[in-house]
Design an enzyme around this catalytic site. Structure first.
Site, PDB file in Angstrom:
ATOM      1  CB  CYS A   1      -0.917  -0.018   1.209  1.00  0.00           C
ATOM      2  SG  CYS A   1      -1.762   1.538   1.449  1.00  0.00           S
TER       3      CYS A   1
ATOM      4  CD  GLN B   1      -3.078  13.481  15.379  1.00  0.00           C
ATOM      5  OE1 GLN B   1      -3.532  13.090  14.308  1.00  0.00           O
ATOM      6  NE2 GLN B   1      -3.742  14.327  16.145  1.00  0.00           N
TER       7      GLN B   1
ATOM      8  CD  GLU C   1      -8.311  10.622  25.888  1.00  0.00           C
ATOM      9  OE1 GLU C   1      -8.109  11.529  25.068  1.00  0.00           O
ATOM     10  OE2 GLU C   1      -9.055   9.649  25.654  1.00  0.00           O
TER      11      GLU C   1
ATOM     12  CB  CYS D   1      -9.519  15.017  12.176  1.00  0.00           C
ATOM     13  SG  CYS D   1     -10.706  14.282  13.298  1.00  0.00           S
TER      14      CYS D   1
HETATM   15  N1  SAH Z   1      -4.743  15.390  21.199  1.00  0.00           N
HETATM   16  C1  SAH Z   1      -4.399  14.015  20.962  1.00  0.00           C
HETATM   17  C2  SAH Z   1      -5.594  13.093  20.729  1.00  0.00           C
HETATM   18  C3  SAH Z   1      -6.661  13.536  19.776  1.00  0.00           C
HETATM   19  S1  SAH Z   1      -7.808  12.284  19.303  1.00  0.00           S
HETATM   20  C4  SAH Z   1      -3.387  13.904  19.830  1.00  0.00           C
HETATM   21  O1  SAH Z   1      -3.087  14.868  19.139  1.00  0.00           O
HETATM   22  O2  SAH Z   1      -2.842  12.807  19.653  1.00  0.00           O
HETATM   23  C5  SAH Z   1      -9.202  12.616  20.260  1.00  0.00           C
HETATM   24  C6  SAH Z   1      -9.150  12.071  21.658  1.00  0.00           C
HETATM   25  O3  SAH Z   1     -10.362  12.443  22.313  1.00  0.00           O
HETATM   26  C7  SAH Z   1      -9.072  10.542  21.779  1.00  0.00           C
HETATM   27  O4  SAH Z   1      -7.959  10.212  22.568  1.00  0.00           O
HETATM   28  C8  SAH Z   1     -10.375  10.151  22.483  1.00  0.00           C
HETATM   29  O5  SAH Z   1     -10.231   9.067  23.379  1.00  0.00           O
HETATM   30  C9  SAH Z   1     -10.725  11.419  23.230  1.00  0.00           C
HETATM   31  N2  SAH Z   1     -12.149  11.621  23.576  1.00  0.00           N
HETATM   32  C10 SAH Z   1     -13.235  11.269  22.863  1.00  0.00           C
HETATM   33  N3  SAH Z   1     -14.366  11.705  23.484  1.00  0.00           N
HETATM   34  C11 SAH Z   1     -13.972  12.352  24.608  1.00  0.00           C
HETATM   35  C12 SAH Z   1     -14.681  13.027  25.655  1.00  0.00           C
HETATM   36  N4  SAH Z   1     -16.003  13.113  25.639  1.00  0.00           N
HETATM   37  N5  SAH Z   1     -13.969  13.588  26.647  1.00  0.00           N
HETATM   38  C13 SAH Z   1     -12.603  13.519  26.646  1.00  0.00           C
HETATM   39  N6  SAH Z   1     -11.885  12.882  25.688  1.00  0.00           N
HETATM   40  C14 SAH Z   1     -12.555  12.310  24.679  1.00  0.00           C
END
Ligand code: SAH
Length: 438
Positions: free
Chosen positions: A145, A269, A319, A394
């Site tokens: 891929c 990511q 989180e 995203c």
């Molecule tokens: N900022 C991080 C993760 C982003 S992804 C980075 O850049 O890697 C989005 C994250 O939101 C995930 O880890 C998911 O578990 C979390 N998430 C989803 N719903 C949520 C909620 N209601 N409260 C807190 N975190 C949440």
């Protein structure tokens, strides 16, 4: 068969063709003509008769059937234009008048995915590894891929050969027979560490030892191998139960000079190179002071907050996933960061608690999943009123919806798209919001 000419495109890059009804066709560009065939099953392009000047030959031999990429037939420069227009489209739909900065393109528009997951099956008596064909459960064989990490592709190919050698059959969803269901591989190009996760439907994994031995012989640099058991009839790749077969069960990546542990289940990511570009923009947009207290909401394994910890007094990271919170704690220790506090909670409930307690925040960074922010979360921001907010998104559609709700109290200063998902129509955005002064 009938001849069509593309006169309308969706913002995501599909051709809109209206015949007996409206069809959305992939792999056709504005102005192109083609013969199409409409049957009960839908519409099919029989032959394309002309080419848009921005058309390029798709690299991937299974581009037409896979569906994982949507833009391989468009030159990279034009892909970036398309993404910029896509963001503008959703903002305009919500009546948000703001300039969208040019998309920051990637130096690595192919082979960028640091995480790959392949489903295993049998096709014409041969073991295949690939993806489900769009909207089906038919597996398309994807040997190398083009958007996945090259080393990980090589490892998948070795696993296919070793399965044949050790007579390990792929799992069959219908008969419930076979052993190997999925393989997930995560690799850091910075540290060159590799994590291989072998997913089987049950605990029983005959020949496991030999497979691991041969796999390590072929790829001695593999850092860790994990056996994951997923007995459920589900589209999720991983199950709950796991056993480490080699190494420590995780690998490390480096982003902006901070180290992060990556394991099988926690979110990370998928494009590390562009993630550094993205996070650097977050730092630049915030212009933090050493006295600032900031909230990193939807913090995952703590990447953004830990990177920001050098610039502020304190980071509060909320989180919901307990595994990710555990990793965030470990990552803070790994980097000797002491001004980073994790909170395992729903972001909405935590910010409501901060509001009720009349706590103040200097800035908020949010990075929610595709669904965007909860209305209650937005309402709480409007009560706490931090001076600055950076929204990492995203999904431009939910981003635009949330920005509209915030726009009464906040000025939308900058919208910066970053190309994290080349060859696909997905686009990441960073938005700087600043509290309006009365
Ligand atoms: N900022 C991080 C993760 C982003 S992804 C980075 O850049 O890697 C989005 C994250 O939101 C995930 O880890 C998911 O578990 C979390 N998430 C989803 N719903 C949520 C909620 N209601 N409260 C807190 N975190 C949440």
């Amino acid at each position: 068969m009938q001849k069509i000419k593309v006169e309308k495109m969706t913002p995501e890059g599909y051709a809109v063709i209206t015949l007996d009804k409206t069809y959305l066709l992939p792999n056709l560009m504005m102005g192109e003509e083609a013969f199409v065939d409409v049957t009960k099953k839908g519409i099919r392009i029989e032959k394309r008769l002309s080419s848009n000047p921005d058309r390029v030959k798709a690299k991937c031999p299974i581009y037409d059937v896979c569906g994982g990429c949507q833009l391989q037939h468009i030159s990279y420069a034009k892909q970036l234009d398309l993404k910029s227009t896509l963001v503008g489209f959703y903002l305009e739909k919500e009546s948000i008048k703001t300039e969208v900065l040019p998309v920051i393109g990637s130096n690595l528009p192919y082979n960028y995915r640091n995480k790959i997951q392949m489903v295993f099956g049998v096709n014409k008596g041969k073991i295949v590894a690939g993806f489900y064909e769009e909207n089906t459960h038919k597996i398309v064989n994807a040997t190398n891929c083009d958007i996945q990490d090259e080393v990980s592709n090589e490892i998948v190919n070795t696993i296919k050969l070793l399965m044949k050698k050790h007579k390990l059959m792929p799992y069959n969803e219908d008969t419930k027979e076979g052993i190997i269901r999925h393989v997930m591989i995560k690799r850091s190009r910075k540290t060159n560490q590799v994590l291989v996760i072998l997913v089987t439907p049950s605990n029983v994994f005959p020949g496991r030892g030999n497979l691991v031995k041969d796999l390590l012989k072929a790829h001695p640099y593999i850092t860790s191998i994990v056996h994951n058991v997923n007995p459920k009839d589900t589209s999720f790749v991983l199950g709950d139960q796991e056993r480490v077969l080699h190494g420590k069960g995780f690998i490390e990546d480096v982003l902006l000079n901070k180290r992060f542990q990556i394991s099988s289940k926690t979110f990370y990511q998928v494009n590390s190179e562009q993630t550094e570009v993205l996070y650097q923009k977050v730092i630049d947009f915030l212009e933090s002071k050493k006295t600032d207290i900031i909230l990193d909401a939807y913090s995952g394994v703590g990447t953004i907050g830990i990177i920001l910890s050098d610039y502020v007094k304190k980071v509060l990271a909320v989180e919901i996933n307990p595994d990710s919170v555990m990793s965030a704690k470990k990552n803070a220790q790994l980097n000797k960061v002491t001004n980073f506090e994790t909170i395992a909670m729903d972001a909405k409930e935590y910010i409501q608690y901060l509001t009720n307690d009349k706590k103040s925040l200097d800035a908020i960074v949010v990075d929610p999943p595709r669904a965007g922010l909860d209305k209650a979360f937005v309402d709480s921001i409007l009560q706490i009123k931090p001076k600055k907010m950076v929204y990492v998104s995203c999904n431009p559609e939910t981003l635009a919806r949330d920005l509209r709700q915030l726009s009464g109290s906040y000025q939308i200063v900058k919208v910066q798209p970053v190309d994290m998902f080349s060859q696909t129509y997905h686009v990441e955005n960073i938005v700087l919001l600043s509290l309006k002064t009365a």
